[in-house]
Design a protein around this motif. Structure first.
Motif, PDB file in Angstrom:
ATOM      1  N   PHE A 195     -35.399  11.337  12.425  1.00 45.65           N
ATOM      2  CA  PHE A 195     -35.049  11.979  11.158  1.00 45.65           C
ATOM      3  C   PHE A 195     -33.763  12.775  11.323  1.00 45.65           C
ATOM      4  N   SER A 232     -31.250  16.210   9.501  1.00 42.74           N
ATOM      5  CA  SER A 232     -31.401  17.591   9.045  1.00 42.74           C
ATOM      6  C   SER A 232     -31.785  17.629   7.562  1.00 42.74           C
ATOM      7  N   PRO A 233     -32.316  18.748   7.083  1.00 47.60           N
ATOM      8  CA  PRO A 233     -32.766  18.843   5.681  1.00 47.60           C
ATOM      9  C   PRO A 233     -31.672  18.583   4.648  1.00 47.60           C
ATOM     10  N   TRP A 292     -29.194  14.313   2.683  1.00 42.67           N
ATOM     11  CA  TRP A 292     -28.817  13.618   1.454  1.00 42.67           C
ATOM     12  C   TRP A 292     -27.493  14.150   0.902  1.00 42.67           C
ATOM     13  N   ASN A 349     -42.129   2.470  -2.754  1.00 45.93           N
ATOM     14  CA  ASN A 349     -41.724   3.868  -2.909  1.00 45.93           C
ATOM     15  C   ASN A 349     -40.337   4.111  -2.313  1.00 45.93           C
ATOM     16  N   ARG A 355     -35.270   8.499  -3.238  1.00 46.93           N
ATOM     17  CA  ARG A 355     -34.687   9.555  -2.411  1.00 46.93           C
ATOM     18  C   ARG A 355     -35.747  10.616  -2.125  1.00 46.93           C
ATOM     19  N   ARG A 356     -36.187  10.669  -0.908  1.00 46.62           N
ATOM     20  CA  ARG A 356     -37.188  11.642  -0.473  1.00 46.62           C
ATOM     21  C   ARG A 356     -36.976  11.903   1.008  1.00 46.62           C
ATOM     22  N   ASP A 357     -37.651  12.913   1.545  1.00 52.58           N
ATOM     23  CA  ASP A 357     -37.523  13.259   2.969  1.00 52.58           C
ATOM     24  C   ASP A 357     -36.041  13.367   3.326  1.00 52.58           C
ATOM     25  N   ASP A 358     -35.557  12.477   4.199  1.00 50.76           N
ATOM     26  CA  ASP A 358     -34.114  12.402   4.464  1.00 50.76           C
ATOM     27  C   ASP A 358     -33.743  10.927   4.568  1.00 50.76           C
ATOM     28  N   MET A 409     -35.217   8.802   7.571  1.00 49.74           N
ATOM     29  CA  MET A 409     -36.649   8.543   7.493  1.00 49.74           C
ATOM     30  C   MET A 409     -36.947   7.423   6.504  1.00 49.74           C
ATOM     31  N   VAL A 410     -36.247   7.412   5.377  1.00 55.13           N
ATOM     32  CA  VAL A 410     -36.437   6.345   4.398  1.00 55.13           C
ATOM     33  C   VAL A 410     -36.016   5.002   4.986  1.00 55.13           C
ATOM     34  N   GLU A 444     -38.608   3.747   7.511  1.00 50.68           N
ATOM     35  CA  GLU A 444     -39.808   3.288   6.815  1.00 50.68           C
ATOM     36  C   GLU A 444     -39.565   1.961   6.111  1.00 50.68           C
TER      37      GLU A 444
END
Length: 328
Positions: free
Chosen positions: A92, A94-95, A98, A134, A137-140, A143-144, A147
Motif C-alpha cells: 500500500f 501513504s494516505p 490519490w 467494486n 477510488r477507495r483505500d489507496d 491497494m486497488v 486487488e
C-alpha cells in the motif's frame, strides 16, 4: 542480475505465392528501467534490407519490404537481455496517494494512458464488471491495483485461442475466458475508468521448472503497467496474478495491443495465409557471449531453408491486401 537469451520465430505461409510483403516488427527488447538489451538481430527470409526507427512510445521498430514473389515469410528475432534486480512493490501507499497521483497526472503527459483506446473501451459490460468488482477510488491506488490484479486473475479462465487478435473485451467478459491480451485490456480499461494511467506491455515471460504460470510459455506475453506516486510505472500480470519482476522481458509499450503487435503488415496477392509462432527464452546468471546462438530446432532450420528456395510457380500480380497480426 539475470541474463535472458530469446529467440522469436514467426512464419507466414501462403497457399498461393504473393508478389510483395511489407512488414514491421516490434520484437527488439527495450532498454529502460532495470532492463538493458545487450544485442539484437532480425533475420528475414526471403532476404531483404531491414530498417529501424523509434516510435512515439520509444519502442524499437524494424520494417522491411520484400518485392519479389514468395510463398513463405520467415522472421527470426534473437536478443540478449540483462535485467537487474528490482525493488519490491509494497502492499500500500501513504494516505494521500490519490491526491499525489492526481498531481502527477496534472503535471505530466499521461493523457493517452487515461483515455479509451482501440481495445480498452468503457463498454456497458466493462462498467458492470467494475460495479461487481467494486472498482472505485477507495483505500489507496496501489491497494486497488493489487486487488484488481487478483480479481481479474480469478474472473477469467486462461484458454488459448478462445478469442481472436481483434476481439473486443466484451467477448472475454461475457465468456469469462480469454488470453493474456484480454486480461491486460480489461485491466487497463478498468484502471482508466477510475483515473489511473495504465498502459499495455508486450514482451516475454521466462518460465523455470519451479514456476507455475498458466500462460503459454512458447508465445509472446502481455501485461499491464500502472502509474503510481513514488513508484512511477509498476508492472502487473493479471494473467498469472504476478508483479512484473525480473522474469518479464519488455519489448514494447502502448495504449493497447493495436500499438505494439509483434508483427504487423500487408501482402499483395489474393490467397489464404497460415501463421506459425515459436518463442524460446533461456536464462543464465552469467552473461553468455554476445555471438552465442541458441540451438535451433530442426523444424526451424528447415523453415528458413525452404523460405530461401524460389517459388515453384508464378501467379499474376494482384492488388488485394490483407493485414497480418500475431496473437499473444
Amino acid at each position: 542480475m539475470n541474463f535472458y537469451s530469446i529467440r522469436h520465430l514467426t512464419r507466414f505461409r501462403y497457399k498461393d505465392p504473393v508478389s510483395e510483403s511489407i512488414m514491421e516488427t516490434r520484437m527488439h527488447p527495450r532498454s529502460d528501467h532495470n532492463q538493458h538489451c545487450l544485442s539484437f538481430s532480425l533475420s528475414v527470409s526471403p532476404r531483404c534490407r531491414v530498417f529501424s526507427y523509434r516510435d512515439q512510445y520509444g519502442n524499437n521498430v524494424q520494417h522491411f519490404d520484400i518485392p519479389g514473389e514468395h510463398d513463405q515469410l520467415v522472421i527470426v528475432a534473437e536478443s540478449l537481455v540483462e535485467q537487474q534486480a528490482q525493488v519490491d512493490v509494497p502492499a500500500f501507499l501513504s494516505p494521500d496517494a490519490w491526491d499525489a497521483l492526481d498531481a502527477m497526472v496534472a503535471d505530466g503527459d499521461y493523457g493517452e494512458m487515461l483515455l479509451p483506446s482501440t481495445f480498452a473501451q468503457p463498454t456497458p459490460a466493462l462498467l458492470e464488471m467494475a460495479r461487481k468488482l467494486n472498482v472505485v477510488r477507495r483505500d489507496d491506488p496501489l491497494m486497488v491495483v493489487h486487488e484488481l490484479n487478483r480479481s481479474i486473475y480469478e474472473y477469467f479462465e486462461y484458454v488459448p485461442r478462445s478469442t481472436r487478435v481483434d476481439s473486443p473485451i466484451d467477448e472475454a467478459i461475457a465468456s469469462h475466458q480469454g488470453v493474456c491480451q484480454d486480461f491486460a485490456h480489461t485491466m487497463i480499461a478498468l484502471l482508466r475508468h477510475i483515473g489511473i494511467p495504465a498502459r499495455y506491455v508486450s514482451g516475454y515471460l521466462y518460465r523455470s521448472r519451479e514456476d507455475h504460470d498458466r500462460s503459454t510459455p512458447d508465445v509472446s506475453h502481455a501485461w499491464v503497467e500502472v502509474l503510481l506516486p513514488h513508484l512511477n510505472w509498476v508492472g502487473l500480470d493479471p494473467t498469472n496474478d504476478l508483479i512484473a519482476y525480473n522474469r518479464h522481458i519488455r519489448t514494447a509499450v502502448g495504449r493497447d495491443y493495436a500499438d505494439v503487435p509483434p508483427t504487423h503488415g500487408i501482402f499483395r496477392g489474393k490467397t489464404d495465409s497460415e501463421l506459425y509462432v515459436a518463442v524460446h527464452v533461456e536464462a543464465s546468471m552469467d552473461p553468455p557471449p554476445l555471438d552465442r546462438k541458441l540451438p535451433i530446432p530442426d523444424d526451424w532450420s528447415v523453415l528458413v531453408e525452404r523460405a530461401q528456395q524460389p517459388p515453384e510457380r508464378a501467379i499474376p500480380m494482384l492488388d488485394a491486401q490483407q493485414m497480418q497480426q500475431q496473437q499473444q
